[in-house]
Design a protein around this motif. Structure first.
Motif, PDB file in Angstrom:
ATOM      1  N   THR A  19      27.914 -22.059  43.613  1.00 30.50           N
ATOM      2  CA  THR A  19      28.814 -20.780  43.736  1.00 30.50           C
ATOM      3  C   THR A  19      30.002 -20.938  44.547  1.00 30.50           C
ATOM      4  OG1 THR A  19      26.716 -19.657  43.718  1.00 30.50           O
ATOM      5  CG2 THR A  19      28.620 -18.261  44.603  1.00 30.50           C
ATOM      6  N   ARG A  20      30.132 -21.712  45.662  1.00 36.43           N
ATOM      7  CA  ARG A  20      31.160 -21.880  46.473  1.00 36.43           C
ATOM      8  C   ARG A  20      32.334 -22.849  45.592  1.00 36.43           C
ATOM      9  NH1 ARG A  20      27.378 -22.369  50.027  1.00 36.43           N
ATOM     10  NH2 ARG A  20      27.512 -24.640  49.898  1.00 36.43           N
ATOM     11  N   ILE A  62      37.512 -22.496  42.290  1.00 35.72           N
ATOM     12  CA  ILE A  62      38.299 -22.704  41.213  1.00 35.72           C
ATOM     13  C   ILE A  62      38.958 -21.443  40.720  1.00 35.72           C
ATOM     14  CG2 ILE A  62      38.140 -23.319  38.677  1.00 35.72           C
ATOM     15  CD1 ILE A  62      35.694 -24.866  39.492  1.00 35.72           C
ATOM     16  N   LEU A  63      37.995 -20.258  40.490  1.00 37.54           N
ATOM     17  CA  LEU A  63      38.392 -18.816  40.043  1.00 37.54           C
ATOM     18  C   LEU A  63      39.667 -18.498  41.164  1.00 37.54           C
ATOM     19  CD1 LEU A  63      35.574 -17.593  38.816  1.00 37.54           C
ATOM     20  CD2 LEU A  63      36.937 -18.241  37.592  1.00 37.54           C
ATOM     21  N   ASN A  64      39.433 -18.540  42.438  1.00 35.87           N
ATOM     22  CA  ASN A  64      40.309 -18.140  43.556  1.00 35.87           C
ATOM     23  C   ASN A  64      41.741 -18.745  43.228  1.00 35.87           C
ATOM     24  OD1 ASN A  64      38.382 -16.724  44.987  1.00 35.87           O
ATOM     25  ND2 ASN A  64      38.069 -18.099  46.443  1.00 35.87           N
ATOM     26  N   GLN A  65      41.912 -20.175  42.848  1.00 35.45           N
ATOM     27  CA  GLN A  65      42.994 -20.632  42.777  1.00 35.45           C
ATOM     28  C   GLN A  65      43.453 -20.448  41.438  1.00 35.45           C
ATOM     29  OE1 GLN A  65      42.749 -24.914  43.651  1.00 35.45           O
ATOM     30  NE2 GLN A  65      44.928 -25.044  43.301  1.00 35.45           N
ATOM     31  N   PHE A  66      42.722 -20.412  40.263  1.00 39.40           N
ATOM     32  CA  PHE A  66      43.252 -20.636  38.959  1.00 39.40           C
ATOM     33  C   PHE A  66      43.142 -19.232  38.145  1.00 39.40           C
ATOM     34  CE2 PHE A  66      42.272 -24.992  39.802  1.00 39.40           C
ATOM     35  CZ  PHE A  66      43.346 -25.638  39.808  1.00 39.40           C
ATOM     36  N   THR A  82      33.812 -12.831  39.743  1.00 36.16           N
ATOM     37  CA  THR A  82      34.591 -12.379  38.749  1.00 36.16           C
ATOM     38  C   THR A  82      35.906 -11.415  38.883  1.00 36.16           C
ATOM     39  OG1 THR A  82      32.561 -11.931  37.498  1.00 36.16           O
ATOM     40  CG2 THR A  82      34.435 -10.964  36.537  1.00 36.16           C
ATOM     41  N   ARG A  83      35.702 -11.136  40.467  1.00 33.99           N
ATOM     42  CA  ARG A  83      36.705 -10.016  41.115  1.00 33.99           C
ATOM     43  C   ARG A  83      38.147 -10.668  41.004  1.00 33.99           C
ATOM     44  NH1 ARG A  83      35.343  -5.906  44.949  1.00 33.99           N
ATOM     45  NH2 ARG A  83      33.038  -5.304  44.448  1.00 33.99           N
ATOM     46  N   LYS A  84      38.213 -12.217  41.071  1.00 34.22           N
ATOM     47  CA  LYS A  84      39.387 -12.588  40.960  1.00 34.22           C
ATOM     48  C   LYS A  84      40.069 -12.584  39.774  1.00 34.22           C
ATOM     49  CE  LYS A  84      40.022 -13.827  45.427  1.00 34.22           C
ATOM     50  NZ  LYS A  84      40.898 -13.149  46.201  1.00 34.22           N
ATOM     51  N   ILE A  85      39.284 -12.648  38.652  1.00 36.63           N
ATOM     52  CA  ILE A  85      39.859 -12.682  37.336  1.00 36.63           C
ATOM     53  C   ILE A  85      40.224 -11.076  37.109  1.00 36.63           C
ATOM     54  CG2 ILE A  85      39.298 -12.919  34.730  1.00 36.63           C
ATOM     55  CD1 ILE A  85      37.498 -15.071  35.470  1.00 36.63           C
ATOM     56  N   ILE A  86      39.389 -10.164  37.428  1.00 33.17           N
ATOM     57  CA  ILE A  86      39.784  -8.794  37.329  1.00 33.17           C
ATOM     58  C   ILE A  86      41.048  -8.614  38.043  1.00 33.17           C
ATOM     59  CG2 ILE A  86      38.982  -6.427  38.120  1.00 33.17           C
ATOM     60  CD1 ILE A  86      36.057  -7.306  37.637  1.00 33.17           C
ATOM     61  N   LEU A 138      38.077 -26.743  23.064  1.00 33.79           N
ATOM     62  CA  LEU A 138      38.156 -26.809  24.337  1.00 33.79           C
ATOM     63  C   LEU A 138      39.742 -26.935  24.727  1.00 33.79           C
ATOM     64  CD1 LEU A 138      37.264 -27.041  27.167  1.00 33.79           C
ATOM     65  CD2 LEU A 138      36.812 -29.539  26.894  1.00 33.79           C
ATOM     66  N   GLU A 139      40.090 -25.616  25.257  1.00 32.35           N
ATOM     67  CA  GLU A 139      41.382 -25.431  25.568  1.00 32.35           C
ATOM     68  C   GLU A 139      42.245 -26.002  26.934  1.00 32.35           C
ATOM     69  OE1 GLU A 139      43.733 -21.374  25.864  1.00 32.35           O
ATOM     70  OE2 GLU A 139      43.578 -21.712  23.862  1.00 32.35           O
ATOM     71  N   GLN A 140      41.476 -25.607  27.890  1.00 35.17           N
ATOM     72  CA  GLN A 140      41.913 -26.128  29.282  1.00 35.17           C
ATOM     73  C   GLN A 140      40.403 -26.251  30.269  1.00 35.17           C
ATOM     74  OE1 GLN A 140      45.254 -23.959  30.240  1.00 35.17           O
ATOM     75  NE2 GLN A 140      45.447 -25.102  32.090  1.00 35.17           N
ATOM     76  N   GLN A 141      40.625 -26.934  31.171  1.00 32.51           N
ATOM     77  CA  GLN A 141      39.550 -27.275  32.079  1.00 32.51           C
ATOM     78  C   GLN A 141      40.376 -26.845  33.703  1.00 32.51           C
ATOM     79  OE1 GLN A 141      38.171 -31.055  30.640  1.00 32.51           O
ATOM     80  NE2 GLN A 141      36.219 -30.377  30.972  1.00 32.51           N
ATOM     81  N   TRP A 142      39.371 -26.580  34.705  1.00 29.03           N
ATOM     82  CA  TRP A 142      39.696 -26.578  35.826  1.00 29.03           C
ATOM     83  C   TRP A 142      38.551 -27.019  36.931  1.00 29.03           C
ATOM     84  CZ3 TRP A 142      40.647 -22.392  32.694  1.00 29.03           C
ATOM     85  CH2 TRP A 142      41.988 -22.507  32.137  1.00 29.03           C
ATOM     86  N   PHE A 143      38.877 -27.780  37.835  1.00 27.90           N
ATOM     87  CA  PHE A 143      37.542 -28.231  38.745  1.00 27.90           C
ATOM     88  C   PHE A 143      37.948 -27.840  40.019  1.00 27.90           C
ATOM     89  CE2 PHE A 143      38.513 -31.243  35.170  1.00 27.90           C
ATOM     90  CZ  PHE A 143      37.094 -31.262  34.651  1.00 27.90           C
ATOM     91  N   ASP A 144      36.947 -27.728  41.023  1.00 29.70           N
ATOM     92  CA  ASP A 144      37.087 -27.808  42.441  1.00 29.70           C
ATOM     93  C   ASP A 144      37.680 -28.932  43.070  1.00 29.70           C
ATOM     94  OD1 ASP A 144      34.444 -29.010  43.983  1.00 29.70           O
ATOM     95  OD2 ASP A 144      34.101 -28.572  41.964  1.00 29.70           O
ATOM     96  N   PRO A 145      38.206 -29.022  44.376  1.00 28.90           N
ATOM     97  CA  PRO A 145      38.775 -30.366  44.918  1.00 28.90           C
ATOM     98  C   PRO A 145      37.701 -31.281  45.027  1.00 28.90           C
ATOM     99  CG  PRO A 145      39.403 -28.290  46.110  1.00 28.90           C
ATOM    100  CD  PRO A 145      38.540 -27.702  45.211  1.00 28.90           C
ATOM    101  N   LYS A 146      36.461 -31.207  45.027  1.00 36.62           N
ATOM    102  CA  LYS A 146      35.610 -32.143  44.957  1.00 36.62           C
ATOM    103  C   LYS A 146      35.094 -32.791  43.904  1.00 36.62           C
ATOM    104  CE  LYS A 146      34.243 -31.257  49.975  1.00 36.62           C
ATOM    105  NZ  LYS A 146      33.011 -31.194  50.879  1.00 36.62           N
TER     106      LYS A 146
END
Length: 340
Positions: free
Chosen positions: A66-67, A72-76, A101-105, A317-325
């Motif tokens: 979850t974290r 990822i969602l917080n940043q992207f 989901t709130r960050k996307i909203i 697959l259009e795009q991917q995002w990852f967390d720092p680790k």
């Protein structure tokens, strides 16, 4: 027939649970417990009690999923939203508390001023409670909550919403079935309900050490207590809803990471010989020491697995995002052309 539970200016709920819930639950329990290898569908863990317990699991320090996904969602989220066409509706499968989901909203509202959010969840009380909280916090957000299994909910969505859609399937929920079945589920049950150009945002957990996975999934004593309560709740639910008499505390939760299959295996093991009756099913079962009920597998992916999933399911697959680790991934797929 759909039953409208409650309506407000911009917050509406449709209950489709009467179409499937009690009868389907009974049918699936009967099928699973009379199989040669006993099993129960993972989705039935998430009644109102189970959903609340799972929210507690997500707050455990060892449960990184979850974290990492939130990071990822917080940043992207603004970047994700910029890929969407105007007037895109946001649809979430298995919304839970919708915290991630709130960050996307927020990004959608910042871009468009108002947006439609359609959460679909099997746990009606939990969905309604959390959708109301969202509506209170985001009064410009129009909400259509659908109480249903994913496929039934998406079928209703097609009838209700004509605009472009971004479907969120977060929390690595796709991982409960194997790689081939996941591709078949997307190809046969989800993609046909999307229009050309609609997008699917999948949260997918990545392969990592067995130790990290054992800690996250409560496979060791330091982290097992809340997972134990969460998994046993499924037996409580059978006792409550189908008039069973499982000695719940005599079933011990076990799990391990199978590196060969790339999945965490979770099951309940009987620690005491007993006869279980489930009155609503007219069923009597004899359990002996060591008998197991498989609850679910949760499959992990590497980047090649994700690429293969896109090809096998017929998505791009259009795009991917990852967390720092690089513990977790968020993947944007798009439906292109006419699905074969």
């Amino acid at each position: 027939m759909a039953e409208t539970l409650e309506q407000a200016t911009s917050c509406t709920f449709i209950d489709l649970s009467s179409n499937f819930h009690t009868d389907q639950f009974a049918k699936d329990v009967l099928t699973g417990l009379t199989a040669q290898k006993k099993h129960l569908p993972v989705k039935y863990l998430y009644d109102h009690i189970g959903s609340s317990l799972f929210e507690k699991i997500t707050q455990d320090e060892h449960y990184y999923l979850t974290r990492a996904e939130e990071a990822i969602l917080n940043q992207f989220s603004p970047q994700i939203v910029q890929t969407l066409t105007e007037n895109t509706a946001l649809v979430e499968l298995g919304c839970g508390s919708a915290m991630k989901t709130r960050k996307i909203i927020e990004a959608l509202l910042a871009k468009n001023g108002s947006s439609l959010f359609v959460p679909i969840d099997i746990s009606g009380d939990f969905l309604i409670e959390n959708a109301k909280k969202l509506y209170a916090d985001y009064p410009d957000l129009n909400i259509l909550g659908i109480v249903a299994d994913y496929h039934i909910g998406l079928e209703e969505l097609v009838k209700q919403v004509r605009q472009p859609k971004l479907v969120l399937w977060l929390g690595s929920d796709i991982a409960h079935i194997d790689y081939i079945q996941t591709a078949e589920l997307l190809r046969n049950n989800i993609i046909p309900l999307l229009n050309q150009g609609d997008k699917l945002l999948l949260g997918i957990d990545l392969k990592k050490s067995a130790h990290a996975l054992h800690m996250a999934y409560g496979c060791v004593k330091q982290t097992c207590r809340i997972h134990q309560i969460f998994t046993r709740n499924l037996l409580h639910r059978i006792n409550r809803e189908l008039v069973g008499n499982f000695k719940v505390k005599s079933f011990q939760r076990h799990c391990f990471y199978c590196e060969e299959k790339g999945c965490v295996v979770i099951y309940l093991e009987c620690m005491e010989t007993q006869t279980v009756t489930i009155k609503k099913l007219g069923l009597k079962l004899n359990f002996v020491l060591g008998d197991r009920i498989q609850i679910h597998n949760t499959y992990k992916y590497n980047n090649q697995d994700i690429q293969r999933l896109a090809v096998a399911s017929g998505l791009q697959l259009e795009q991917q995002w990852f967390d720092p680790k690089k513990l977790f991934s968020v993947n944007l797929f798009v439906k292109k052309g006419v699905h074969a």
